[in-house]
Design a protein around this motif. Structure first.
Motif, PDB file in Angstrom:
ATOM      1  N   VAL A 136       0.920  -1.040  -0.039  1.00 19.61           N
ATOM      2  CA  VAL A 136      -0.201   0.073  -0.291  1.00 19.61           C
ATOM      3  C   VAL A 136       0.703   1.139   0.272  1.00 19.61           C
ATOM      4  CG1 VAL A 136      -2.014  -1.174   1.066  1.00 19.61           C
ATOM      5  CG2 VAL A 136      -0.561   0.316   2.648  1.00 19.61           C
ATOM      6  N   LEU A 142       1.140   1.522  -7.096  1.00 21.70           N
ATOM      7  CA  LEU A 142       0.147   1.826  -7.808  1.00 21.70           C
ATOM      8  C   LEU A 142      -0.110   2.468  -8.348  1.00 21.70           C
ATOM      9  CD1 LEU A 142      -0.565   1.567  -4.023  1.00 21.70           C
ATOM     10  CD2 LEU A 142      -0.806  -0.397  -5.174  1.00 21.70           C
ATOM     11  N   ALA A 145      -0.544   0.283 -12.102  1.00 18.70           N
ATOM     12  CA  ALA A 145      -1.852  -0.189 -11.987  1.00 18.70           C
ATOM     13  C   ALA A 145      -2.567   0.814 -11.960  1.00 18.70           C
ATOM     14  CB  ALA A 145      -2.463  -0.852 -10.273  1.00 18.70           C
ATOM     15  N   ARG A 146      -2.916   1.760 -12.226  1.00 15.53           N
ATOM     16  CA  ARG A 146      -3.676   2.967 -12.584  1.00 15.53           C
ATOM     17  C   ARG A 146      -3.378   3.232 -14.109  1.00 15.53           C
ATOM     18  NH1 ARG A 146      -2.176   4.610  -7.564  1.00 15.53           N
ATOM     19  NH2 ARG A 146      -3.729   4.965  -5.795  1.00 15.53           N
ATOM     20  N   THR A 151      -8.512  -1.711 -11.637  1.00 14.38           N
ATOM     21  CA  THR A 151      -9.097  -2.148 -10.475  1.00 14.38           C
ATOM     22  C   THR A 151      -8.794  -2.126  -9.289  1.00 14.38           C
ATOM     23  OG1 THR A 151     -11.295  -1.533 -12.610  1.00 14.38           O
ATOM     24  CG2 THR A 151     -11.430  -2.320 -10.457  1.00 14.38           C
ATOM     25  N   ARG A 152      -8.949  -1.612  -8.280  1.00  7.93           N
ATOM     26  CA  ARG A 152      -8.544  -1.715  -7.310  1.00  7.93           C
ATOM     27  C   ARG A 152      -9.909  -2.543  -6.180  1.00  7.93           C
ATOM     28  NH1 ARG A 152      -9.353   0.251  -1.776  1.00  7.93           N
ATOM     29  NH2 ARG A 152      -7.953   0.397  -0.349  1.00  7.93           N
ATOM     30  N   GLU A 153      -9.479  -3.653  -6.156  1.00  5.37           N
ATOM     31  CA  GLU A 153     -10.175  -4.876  -5.572  1.00  5.37           C
ATOM     32  C   GLU A 153     -10.107  -4.929  -4.203  1.00  5.37           C
ATOM     33  OE1 GLU A 153      -8.940  -8.406  -7.506  1.00  5.37           O
ATOM     34  OE2 GLU A 153     -10.364  -7.854  -8.547  1.00  5.37           O
ATOM     35  N   VAL A 155      -7.410  -5.397  -0.462  1.00  4.78           N
ATOM     36  CA  VAL A 155      -6.801  -4.654   0.126  1.00  4.78           C
ATOM     37  C   VAL A 155      -6.488  -6.159   1.416  1.00  4.78           C
ATOM     38  CG1 VAL A 155      -5.135  -3.919   2.234  1.00  4.78           C
ATOM     39  CG2 VAL A 155      -6.616  -2.520   0.843  1.00  4.78           C
ATOM     40  N   GLU A 170      -2.119  -4.100  -1.566  1.00  2.00           N
ATOM     41  CA  GLU A 170      -3.787  -3.461  -2.658  1.00  2.00           C
ATOM     42  C   GLU A 170      -3.045  -4.594  -3.791  1.00  2.00           C
ATOM     43  OE1 GLU A 170      -4.291   0.009  -3.511  1.00  2.00           O
ATOM     44  OE2 GLU A 170      -4.089   0.925  -1.928  1.00  2.00           O
ATOM     45  N   TRP A 172      -5.307  -5.256  -7.833  1.00  2.00           N
ATOM     46  CA  TRP A 172      -5.215  -4.958  -8.657  1.00  2.00           C
ATOM     47  C   TRP A 172      -5.527  -5.991 -10.084  1.00  2.00           C
ATOM     48  CZ3 TRP A 172      -6.124   0.932  -9.272  1.00  2.00           C
ATOM     49  CH2 TRP A 172      -5.594   1.964  -8.425  1.00  2.00           C
TER      50      TRP A 172
END
Length: 191
Positions: A136, A142, A145-146, A151-153, A155, A170, A172
């Motif tokens: 995180v 991160l 990934a964006r 899509t963030r699923e 933690v 996190e 994703w």
């Protein structure tokens, strides 16, 4: 052997093979502290033999069609890499990951290389779900990934023991239809 150009800055995606052991070790030595902030990748490779052994392990995993390593070279110097982990073509799932030494950061190398890997996974191998997992606090990872449209699923709380503490991770992902839509939008905006 392949060498895929990642742009006009001299960046290339190439196989990372056992015969790269000395170059791989030198790269790890340059970036060991930086790479090790969030992941243990390369932490046990402290001599040429152990570097060759991890590269051979990934070559064997590639031969078994379950994982693979790909190096990122910038103007002829190895500065990082991307990889498939838990590659399961039968189930249509895989995980992707990355690492960089400081000389490779801030250039979009991972994002550009990951587009090549995900395109291959989805279009050539029929992968339906591509997963990205990062600590995180690893904002650079991160952010990739964006940028990839994932899509963030959620933690996984305290699931990653690292340097005597347990890090939250996190999760994703991107699904094949979503990936195709992201790529279509990118192609449309290029025109």
């Amino acid at each position: 052997m392949y060498a895929i150009s990642l742009g006009d800055d001299g960046a290339e995606l190439r196989p990372l093979e056992p015969w790269h052991a000395e170059e791989f070790l030198a790269h790890l030595d340059r970036g060991r502290e930086f790479i090790g902030r969030f992941i243990a990748f390369g932490s046990k490779e402290t001599d040429v033999a152990s570097a060759r052994a991890v590269l051979q392990r990934y070559a064997d995993l590639r031969a078994a069609d379950t994982a693979s390593l790909h190096g990122l070279w910038l103007r002829g110097e190895l500065v990082g890499g991307v990889l498939f982990l838990n590659f399961d073509a039968d189930r249509g799932n895989c995980e992707v990951g990355c690492w960089l030494e400081p000389a490779g950061t801030g250039r979009g190398l991972v994002t550009r290389a990951m587009r090549v890997l995900i395109d291959f996974a989805v279009e050539e191998r029929g992968i339906h779900r591509v997963e990205w997992i990062a600590a995180v606090d690893n904002q650079a990872s991160l952010n990739v990934a964006r940028r990839l449209g994932m899509t963030r699923e959620g933690v996984r709380r305290e699931s990653h023991p690292h340097h005597g503490v347990r890090l939250d991770l996190e999760v994703w992902s991107i699904l094949a239809p979503e990936w195709r839509a992201v790529r279509a939008r990118a192609a449309h905006s290029d025109h």
